[in-house]
Design an enzyme around this catalytic site. Structure first.
Site, PDB file in Angstrom:
ATOM      1  N   CYS A   1     -30.466 -85.677 -18.516  1.00 45.76           N
ATOM      2  CA  CYS A   1     -30.518 -84.308 -19.042  1.00 45.76           C
ATOM      3  C   CYS A   1     -31.936 -83.970 -19.471  1.00 45.76           C
ATOM      4  O   CYS A   1     -32.327 -82.813 -19.469  1.00 45.76           O
ATOM      5  CB  CYS A   1     -29.556 -84.157 -20.203  1.00 45.76           C
ATOM      6  SG  CYS A   1     -29.819 -85.384 -21.477  1.00 45.76           S
TER       7      CYS A   1
ATOM      8  N   GLU B   1     -23.461 -81.030 -25.967  1.00 45.02           N
ATOM      9  CA  GLU B   1     -24.818 -81.276 -25.490  1.00 45.02           C
ATOM     10  C   GLU B   1     -24.794 -81.102 -23.981  1.00 45.02           C
ATOM     11  O   GLU B   1     -24.013 -81.770 -23.298  1.00 45.02           O
ATOM     12  CB  GLU B   1     -25.304 -82.680 -25.867  1.00 45.02           C
ATOM     13  CG  GLU B   1     -25.704 -82.813 -27.324  1.00 45.02           C
ATOM     14  CD  GLU B   1     -26.778 -81.833 -27.783  1.00 45.02           C
ATOM     15  OE1 GLU B   1     -27.599 -81.389 -26.956  1.00 45.02           O
ATOM     16  OE2 GLU B   1     -26.767 -81.479 -28.972  1.00 45.02           O
TER      17      GLU B   1
ATOM     18  N   ASN C   1     -24.003 -90.219 -16.656  1.00 46.15           N
ATOM     19  CA  ASN C   1     -25.385 -90.647 -16.405  1.00 46.15           C
ATOM     20  C   ASN C   1     -25.936 -91.611 -17.454  1.00 46.15           C
ATOM     21  O   ASN C   1     -26.859 -92.365 -17.160  1.00 46.15           O
ATOM     22  CB  ASN C   1     -26.301 -89.434 -16.205  1.00 46.15           C
ATOM     23  CG  ASN C   1     -26.425 -88.591 -17.447  1.00 46.15           C
ATOM     24  OD1 ASN C   1     -25.511 -88.561 -18.274  1.00 46.15           O
ATOM     25  ND2 ASN C   1     -27.520 -87.899 -17.594  1.00 46.15           N
TER      26      ASN C   1
ATOM     27  N   VAL D   1     -18.563 -76.677 -18.094  1.00 43.89           N
ATOM     28  CA  VAL D   1     -17.462 -77.373 -18.776  1.00 43.89           C
ATOM     29  C   VAL D   1     -17.598 -77.189 -20.293  1.00 43.89           C
ATOM     30  O   VAL D   1     -16.616 -76.946 -21.006  1.00 43.89           O
ATOM     31  CB  VAL D   1     -17.431 -78.864 -18.388  1.00 43.89           C
ATOM     32  CG1 VAL D   1     -16.359 -79.598 -19.186  1.00 43.89           C
ATOM     33  CG2 VAL D   1     -17.171 -79.036 -16.891  1.00 43.89           C
ATOM     34  N   GLY D   2     -18.838 -77.229 -20.772  1.00 47.18           N
ATOM     35  CA  GLY D   2     -19.075 -77.056 -22.209  1.00 47.18           C
ATOM     36  C   GLY D   2     -18.542 -75.717 -22.703  1.00 47.18           C
ATOM     37  O   GLY D   2     -17.885 -75.636 -23.747  1.00 47.18           O
TER      38      GLY D   2
ATOM     39  N   GLU E   1     -30.636 -75.989 -13.342  1.00 52.30           N
ATOM     40  CA  GLU E   1     -30.684 -77.453 -13.411  1.00 52.30           C
ATOM     41  C   GLU E   1     -30.291 -78.032 -12.048  1.00 52.30           C
ATOM     42  O   GLU E   1     -29.212 -77.726 -11.541  1.00 52.30           O
ATOM     43  CB  GLU E   1     -29.720 -77.951 -14.489  1.00 52.30           C
ATOM     44  CG  GLU E   1     -29.846 -79.445 -14.710  1.00 52.30           C
ATOM     45  CD  GLU E   1     -28.851 -79.981 -15.740  1.00 52.30           C
ATOM     46  OE1 GLU E   1     -27.644 -79.651 -15.637  1.00 52.30           O
ATOM     47  OE2 GLU E   1     -29.280 -80.736 -16.626  1.00 52.30           O
TER      48      GLU E   1
HETATM   49  P1  NAP Z   1     -19.633 -82.749 -16.251  1.00 49.88           P
HETATM   50  O1  NAP Z   1     -19.193 -82.607 -14.854  1.00 49.88           O
HETATM   51  O2  NAP Z   1     -19.669 -81.534 -17.107  1.00 49.88           O
HETATM   52  O3  NAP Z   1     -18.671 -83.842 -16.901  1.00 49.88           O
HETATM   53  C1  NAP Z   1     -18.820 -84.284 -18.229  1.00 49.88           C
HETATM   54  C2  NAP Z   1     -17.476 -84.778 -18.732  1.00 49.88           C
HETATM   55  O4  NAP Z   1     -16.564 -83.672 -18.824  1.00 49.88           O
HETATM   56  C3  NAP Z   1     -16.802 -85.778 -17.800  1.00 49.88           C
HETATM   57  O5  NAP Z   1     -16.107 -86.736 -18.558  1.00 49.88           O
HETATM   58  C4  NAP Z   1     -15.849 -84.888 -17.019  1.00 49.88           C
HETATM   59  O6  NAP Z   1     -14.779 -85.614 -16.435  1.00 49.88           O
HETATM   60  C5  NAP Z   1     -15.362 -83.988 -18.124  1.00 49.88           C
HETATM   61  N1  NAP Z   1     -14.718 -82.740 -17.679  1.00 49.88           N
HETATM   62  C6  NAP Z   1     -14.754 -82.161 -16.455  1.00 49.88           C
HETATM   63  N2  NAP Z   1     -14.002 -81.024 -16.473  1.00 49.88           N
HETATM   64  C7  NAP Z   1     -13.500 -80.898 -17.720  1.00 49.88           C
HETATM   65  C8  NAP Z   1     -12.679 -79.932 -18.371  1.00 49.88           C
HETATM   66  N3  NAP Z   1     -12.209 -78.851 -17.749  1.00 49.88           N
HETATM   67  N4  NAP Z   1     -12.373 -80.117 -19.681  1.00 49.88           N
HETATM   68  C9  NAP Z   1     -12.852 -81.182 -20.356  1.00 49.88           C
HETATM   69  N5  NAP Z   1     -13.631 -82.144 -19.790  1.00 49.88           N
HETATM   70  C10 NAP Z   1     -13.956 -81.989 -18.491  1.00 49.88           C
HETATM   71  O7  NAP Z   1     -21.085 -83.419 -16.343  1.00 49.88           O
HETATM   72  P2  NAP Z   1     -21.596 -84.737 -15.610  1.00 49.88           P
HETATM   73  O8  NAP Z   1     -21.787 -84.441 -14.163  1.00 49.88           O
HETATM   74  O9  NAP Z   1     -20.762 -85.913 -15.995  1.00 49.88           O
HETATM   75  O10 NAP Z   1     -23.014 -84.927 -16.302  1.00 49.88           O
HETATM   76  C11 NAP Z   1     -24.151 -84.233 -15.894  1.00 49.88           C
HETATM   77  C12 NAP Z   1     -24.426 -83.070 -16.844  1.00 49.88           C
HETATM   78  O11 NAP Z   1     -24.472 -83.558 -18.174  1.00 49.88           O
HETATM   79  C13 NAP Z   1     -25.772 -82.417 -16.594  1.00 49.88           C
HETATM   80  O12 NAP Z   1     -25.644 -81.035 -16.744  1.00 49.88           O
HETATM   81  C14 NAP Z   1     -26.636 -83.000 -17.700  1.00 49.88           C
HETATM   82  O13 NAP Z   1     -27.743 -82.218 -18.067  1.00 49.88           O
HETATM   83  C15 NAP Z   1     -25.655 -83.105 -18.817  1.00 49.88           C
HETATM   84  N6  NAP Z   1     -26.079 -84.087 -19.812  1.00 49.88           N
HETATM   85  C16 NAP Z   1     -26.520 -83.610 -21.012  1.00 49.88           C
HETATM   86  C17 NAP Z   1     -26.971 -84.502 -21.976  1.00 49.88           C
HETATM   87  C18 NAP Z   1     -27.437 -84.015 -23.317  1.00 49.88           C
HETATM   88  O14 NAP Z   1     -27.398 -84.790 -24.272  1.00 49.88           O
HETATM   89  N7  NAP Z   1     -27.861 -82.767 -23.440  1.00 49.88           N
HETATM   90  C19 NAP Z   1     -26.975 -85.872 -21.702  1.00 49.88           C
HETATM   91  C20 NAP Z   1     -26.515 -86.310 -20.468  1.00 49.88           C
HETATM   92  C21 NAP Z   1     -26.051 -85.405 -19.524  1.00 49.88           C
HETATM   93  P3  NAP Z   1     -14.829 -86.028 -14.859  1.00 49.88           P
HETATM   94  O15 NAP Z   1     -16.059 -86.832 -14.702  1.00 49.88           O
HETATM   95  O16 NAP Z   1     -13.611 -86.811 -14.665  1.00 49.88           O
HETATM   96  O17 NAP Z   1     -14.903 -84.741 -14.103  1.00 49.88           O
END
Ligand code: NAP
Length: 493
Positions: free
Chosen positions: A287, A253, A155, A235-236, A387
């Protein structure tokens, strides 16, 4: 409109690698999914091993390089990024559906982040600590961790990778970067900037592919000495578990359920404008997006009227249209998710705006959803607790500031919050009592200065902070050094 389809490569040891491992996937424009923007290769174990090996080989020379040498590369990358600002803005608008104007601002922010950390590379990196031993010199040095994994979300496809990559490099770490798969084209463009900016080979390595396939192997790789992640909580949690097993540093994060609190003494017009923008710009896919607004009973009806007008004034258009403010969801799956919460919320409260797919030829091939406002939701409803990550805002009622704070604190998250009031005493009480990492008064819950610490409390973060002066804490560890005069060092009782 026809677009050119790019064929992407991994970037390993300073080379662009085409690989035959796995299949290519396609990266499409969420405003018009008929447009294939890129073919994305999928890294497998062999490419991962090569990337970690390259980062390991590059680590000692990069750590030994002078701060000025590291600063020069970061400044060169900043200059190239600034030159390519409009191109990158267009790429982000096409690839992740970020409205063009916002995408341009994100590129500007990326330049600021690179320049900030370029300067950090030549700033003091330790402290002198008086020694108990007479004549001794005692000091600390901050040292890089080694090869670190950067795992970034889609994002903020430019700003978030850069606020991890820039400090990692400034403090002497090397990197294996796995961006979100749907942001691969932007990631490729960023790697090009570092390549052309003169970053030595192996210092930054880019692996494209799916997190579900590559993530565990990357985080669990014995050559990786730290992992910085932004993304969803599920994932975190998995990353934390793996990192703890190997006792490596990790930084997470994650999500938010950010609230705006509106009191009767607020400037309601200003509050309505900022809440609408915070909730719906970029279709609420930040986020820090406002996803709940907690309003005191005495002004709730007036405020909802004003808010509705402000939401309607935000142009819902394909992201590449310069007038666009809202844009599409990232995938059809994300839109289904918003649909589910809209329907669930509708049984709890009253949908006063939106709640469906917009009609019109410009929306037919994309993943659009109308900005949706649901009023009168109880604080424990799933739509008020979880969320949603889309254009959906719930209005909750409170009797006074005390109850508003209690409701705001009543989810597992603690990322961003804002209070609208003119009363300084109320504002001070709220600043003390609210459990969030990013706290605003009379402001938008989204956005942060690129040089200010960023991060959440409770379930939103692993409690470290990114950006600005906070970044050094994660990307370095401390050595305490004592130098004694020959023949005088030694025993302390
Ligand atoms: P996501 O699905 O958790 O993906 C984040 C990253 O993790 C991507 O590069 C993803 O790769 C990778 N990933 C997926 N499965 C994994 C695994 N098992 N092991 C290691 N890495 C893995 O999140 P998103 O949909 O990209 O982003 C939206 C989320 O991010 C929301 O919850 C939002 O609140 C949060 N966010 C938080 C902040 C903050 O600073 N607090 C800022 C921005 C976004 P793939 O894309 O290839 O699956």
């Amino acid at each position: 409109m026809a677009v050119e389809t790019a064929t992407l490569s991994h970037y390993v040891a300073g080379e662009w690698l085409s690989t035959s491992e796995g299949e290519h996937t396609v990266d499409v424009n969420p405003s018009d999914a008929r447009q294939v923007l890129a073919h994305v290769p999928q890294a497998g174990k062999e490419t991962l091993d090569r990337a970690v090996e390259a980062a390991t080989t590059a680590f000692r020379p990069w750590k030994r390089a002078t701060g000025q040498a590291r600063a020069n590369v970061l400044h060169a990358a900043a200059n190239l990024l600034a030159q390519r600002r409009d191109d990158l803005a267009r790429v982000m608008a096409e690839e992740v559906g970020k409205p063009l104007v916002e995408a341009g601002l994100e590129a500007d922010r990326g330049v600021m982040i690179l320049r900030y950390f370029a300067e950090e590379a030549v700033h003091p990196n330790g402290a002198v600590i008086p020694a108990q031993q007479e004549g001794s010199l005692q000091f600390t040095i901050r040292q890089p961790l080694g090869p670190v994994a950067v795992i970034s979300p889609w994002n903020f496809p430019l700003a978030i990778p850069l606020w991890k990559i820039a400090p990692a490099l400034a403090y002497g770490n090397t990197i294996v970067w796995k961006p979100a798969e749907v942001a691969s084209l932007t990631a490729h463009r960023i790697a090009e900037v570092f390549h052309e900016g003169g970053l030595p080979e192996g210092v930054l390595n880019l692996l494209l592919g799916k997190g579900s396939v590559l993530g565990d192997a990357l985080v669990g790789h014995e050559g990786i000495r730290g992992v910085t992640f932004t993304g969803s909580d599920g994932v975190g949690a998995r990353i934390a578990e793996s990192a703890v097993k190997r006792n490596i540093k990790y930084q997470l994060e994650m999500g938010g359920k950010n609230a705006a609190l509106v009191l009767a003494d607020a400037d309601l017009d200003h509050a309505a404008q900022l809440v609408a923008g915070g909730a719906f710009r970029f279709a609420g896919q930040k986020c820090t997006a406002t996803s709940r607004v907690i309003v005191t009973n005495d002004v709730v009806d007036t405020f909802v009227d004003k808010l509705t007008q402000e939401i309607k004034a935000l142009p819902l258009l394909p992201a590449t249209d310069p007038k666009s403010a809202v844009g599409p969801l990232i995938t059809s799956g994300s839109r289904d998710n918003v649909r589910r919460y809209s329907e669930g919320g509708a049984t709890e409260g009253e949908v006063v705006l939106g709640g469906g797919v917009p009609s019109g030829p410009e929306f037919e091939e994309g993943y659009f959803w109308e900005p949706t406002l649901i009023v009168g939701v109880s604080p424990d409803a799933p739509v008020a607790q979880e969320e949603v990550f889309g254009p959906l805002l719930v209005v909750e009622r409170a009797s006074d500031i005390g109850e508003a704070i209690e409701i705001a604190n009543g989810t597992k998250y603690g990322l961003s919050v804002s209070l609208f009031t003119r009363d300084i005493n109320t504002a001070l009480e709220y600043i003390n009592e609210i459990d969030c990492g990013m706290v605003r008064v009379n402001g938008d819950t989204t956005g942060v200065d690129p040089h200010a610490p960023f991060g959440g409390m409770r379930g939103s973060s692993s409690h470290s902070r990114e950006q600005g002066p906070a970044a050094v804490e994660f990307f370095t560890e401390i050595k305490t050094v004592q130098i004694n005069t020959a023949g005088q060092g030694g025993k302390k009782l």
